[in-house]
Enzyme design. Structure first.
Site, PDB file in Angstrom:
ATOM      1  CG  ASP A 273     -10.033   4.687  18.269  1.00  0.00           C
ATOM      2  OD1 ASP A 273      -9.802   4.609  17.048  1.00  0.00           O
ATOM      3  OD2 ASP A 273     -11.180   4.754  18.739  1.00  0.00           O
TER       4      ASP A 273
ATOM      5  CG  ASP B 203      -4.519   2.583   3.996  1.00  0.00           C
ATOM      6  OD1 ASP B 203      -5.560   2.592   3.327  1.00  0.00           O
ATOM      7  OD2 ASP B 203      -3.612   1.756   3.820  1.00  0.00           O
TER       8      ASP B 203
ATOM      9  CB  SER C  83      -0.981   0.109   1.150  1.00  0.00           C
ATOM     10  OG  SER C  83      -0.958  -0.843   2.039  1.00  0.00           O
TER      11      SER C  83
ATOM     12  N   PRO D  73       1.449  -2.271   8.671  1.00  0.00           N
ATOM     13  CG  PRO D  73       2.505  -3.680   7.137  1.00  0.00           C
ATOM     14  CD  PRO D  73       1.163  -3.099   7.492  1.00  0.00           C
ATOM     15  N   GLY D  74       3.233  -0.248   7.980  1.00  0.00           N
ATOM     16  CA  GLY D  74       4.048   0.953   7.817  1.00  0.00           C
ATOM     17  C   GLY D  74       4.333   1.415   6.384  1.00  0.00           C
ATOM     18  N   GLY D  75       3.540   0.935   5.447  1.00  0.00           N
ATOM     19  CA  GLY D  75       3.768   1.346   4.041  1.00  0.00           C
ATOM     20  C   GLY D  75       3.638   2.851   3.837  1.00  0.00           C
TER      21      GLY D  75
ATOM     22  CE  LYS E  46     -10.065   1.734   3.199  1.00  0.00           C
ATOM     23  NZ  LYS E  46      -8.841   1.581   2.449  1.00  0.00           N
TER      24      LYS E  46
HETATM   25  C1  SAM Z   1      -5.071  -1.205   5.508  1.00  0.00           C
HETATM   26  S1  SAM Z   1      -4.171  -1.301   6.976  1.00  0.00           S
HETATM   27  C2  SAM Z   1      -3.038   0.018   6.839  1.00  0.00           C
HETATM   28  C3  SAM Z   1      -1.867  -0.280   5.967  1.00  0.00           C
HETATM   29  C4  SAM Z   1      -0.834   0.804   6.022  1.00  0.00           C
HETATM   30  N1  SAM Z   1      -1.300   2.061   5.465  1.00  0.00           N
HETATM   31  C5  SAM Z   1       0.415   0.378   5.271  1.00  0.00           C
HETATM   32  O1  SAM Z   1       0.695   0.975   4.215  1.00  0.00           O
HETATM   33  O2  SAM Z   1       1.136  -0.507   5.731  1.00  0.00           O
HETATM   34  C6  SAM Z   1      -5.280  -0.688   8.160  1.00  0.00           C
HETATM   35  C7  SAM Z   1      -4.728  -0.591   9.558  1.00  0.00           C
HETATM   36  O3  SAM Z   1      -5.652   0.155  10.339  1.00  0.00           O
HETATM   37  C8  SAM Z   1      -5.584  -0.329  11.662  1.00  0.00           C
HETATM   38  N2  SAM Z   1      -6.805   0.137  12.367  1.00  0.00           N
HETATM   39  C9  SAM Z   1      -8.083  -0.279  12.219  1.00  0.00           C
HETATM   40  N3  SAM Z   1      -8.897   0.438  13.013  1.00  0.00           N
HETATM   41  C10 SAM Z   1      -8.111   1.323  13.682  1.00  0.00           C
HETATM   42  C11 SAM Z   1      -8.356   2.349  14.627  1.00  0.00           C
HETATM   43  N4  SAM Z   1      -9.593   2.623  15.061  1.00  0.00           N
HETATM   44  N5  SAM Z   1      -7.315   3.073  15.076  1.00  0.00           N
HETATM   45  C12 SAM Z   1      -6.053   2.831  14.630  1.00  0.00           C
HETATM   46  N6  SAM Z   1      -5.770   1.867  13.741  1.00  0.00           N
HETATM   47  C13 SAM Z   1      -6.775   1.135  13.268  1.00  0.00           C
HETATM   48  C14 SAM Z   1      -5.451  -1.830  11.501  1.00  0.00           C
HETATM   49  O4  SAM Z   1      -4.835  -2.391  12.661  1.00  0.00           O
HETATM   50  C15 SAM Z   1      -4.558  -1.919  10.258  1.00  0.00           C
HETATM   51  O5  SAM Z   1      -3.210  -2.090  10.624  1.00  0.00           O
END
Ligand code: SAM
Length: 354
Positions: A255, A271, A183, A217-219, A300
């Protein structure tokens, strides 16, 4: 030349039709939109010969949400032999062009045709130059030939500064090996789309701060760190060690929908897979309360009425800023790396430069 031809992600033809029909009605351009499901393209057929040119003059391509590329022109049937000759004859009515792109649809059939296009481009380019139909220049219109088969092509024109930056609107970005997730390319593409290249040093600079909501994970964090920024990464999940080792990342298990920074940051990116209305509200809070200067957030999409829903959310965000009396520019695009989503970019315009 009365047709506006548009490329899109397969499955989003209906969204392109709704979007362009709405703009055409607002601008008083009579015509109708049509598309076949999963064809990765749509057409707006104008009643007047000048209609498509008017749409291109009055709309900015980068402000359209679902089209990936556009061109005005018409379809040409090609014979099995001497395709170049037939095209040259057809192009006699077109202005001299400044560049040539051969395009195909983003479908399996399109991928098969791209081999033919690569071979065909060489003799065609030579013939066009020799006939004086092609003189490399950024100010002359771009000639966009979209092959739907080896025998049928949409011969279109588009201004180079008011159409897609890449052929078919598909960026050729290289996946960085050190990035923790694919991502990462979404945020990189967003920057290419929303921030002019000559402003990157000023708006994505090494002395800036960023917050990445839903970072693991940090993209996306990787992209901010790559620009030298100090990043607060919010996620309950683990961040890639390689990023933590840079010393530029603080990871908070919190959160993303309630976290607020103590001081304004330059960038907020998000994201998180959530209901789009919730992500839109987050944008309104962060920009409206001055928690960040710029933001990139994924919305989304719902299953149905996707264009109508995106418009409704964008209007609601705009009204929120009006009520708060803050000036914010809002961009929204379905990027190539977006799937069932669109990417929004917002920027506070009324803050002092840093
Ligand atoms: C699609 S992934 C993100 C990928 C990230 N942008 C990357 O490039 O690696 C979505 C992330 O949102 C986190 N997440 C979901 N709900 C959340 C919340 N309320 N607060 C913080 N993180 C949340 C999930 O744990 C997940 O790691």
């Amino acid at each position: 030349m009365n047709t506006l031809f548009m490329h899109c992600r397969p499955g989003f033809e209906g969204e392109v039709c709704s979007e362009i029909a709405e703009h055409a009605a607002r601008l008083g351009v009579a015509g109708y939109a049509k598309a076949k499901p999963q064809s990765a393209c749509a057409e707006f057929v104008c009643n007047d010969a000048e209609g498509a040119a008017q749409l291109m003059r009055e709309l900015r391509f980068e402000q359209l949400i679902f089209p990936r590329q556009w061109a005005r022109g018409s379809f040409v049937e090609l014979p099995e032999t001497d395709r170049v000759g037939v095209l040259l004859e057809h192009l006699a009515d077109y202005p001299v062009c400044g560049s040539l792109w051969l395009e195909v649809m983003d479908t399996n059939d399109g991928k098969e045709l791209s081999t033919f296009c690569r071979k065909f481009e060489v003799p065609l380019r030579k013939a066009l130059s020799k006939a004086g139909r092609l003189e490399e220049s950024a100010s002359k219109p771009r000639l966009l030939l979209t092959f739907v088969s080896g025998r049928r092509v949409f011969v279109g024109l588009a201004p180079a500064n008011n159409s897609a930056m890449w052929p078919m609107g598909i960026p050729r970005l290289k996946f960085p090996r050190e990035a923790p997730s694919r991502s990462t390319l979404k945020l990189e593409e967003a920057w290419h789309h929303f921030i002019p290249r000559d402003q990157w040093d000023e708006r994505l600079s090494g002395d800036m701060t960023g917050v990445d909501l839903g970072a693991a994970p940090g993209g996306w964090t990787y992209q901010l760190v790559r620009r030298g920024m100090l990043v607060t990464a919010i996620d309950n999940g683990p961040m890639a060690e390689s990023l933590m080792d840079t010393g530029l990342v603080q990871h908070l298990m919190a959160d993303g929908f309630t976290y607020k920074p103590k001081q304004m940051v330059d960038w907020m990116v998000c994201d998180i897979v959530e209901k789009p209305a919730r992500s839109a509200a987050l944008l309104e809070t962060w920009l409206g309360e001055g928690l960040c200067r710029e933001a990139v957030v994924n919305l989304k999409l719902p299953m149905k009425q996707r264009y109508a829903e995106v418009r409704r959310l964008l209007e609601r965000i705009e009204e929120g800023f009006k009520a708060r009396k803050v000036k914010v520019s809002i961009g929204c695009k379905q990027l190539y790396h977006d799937r069932e989503e669109v990417t929004c970019h917002l920027r506070r315009l009324d803050l002092k430069p840093r």
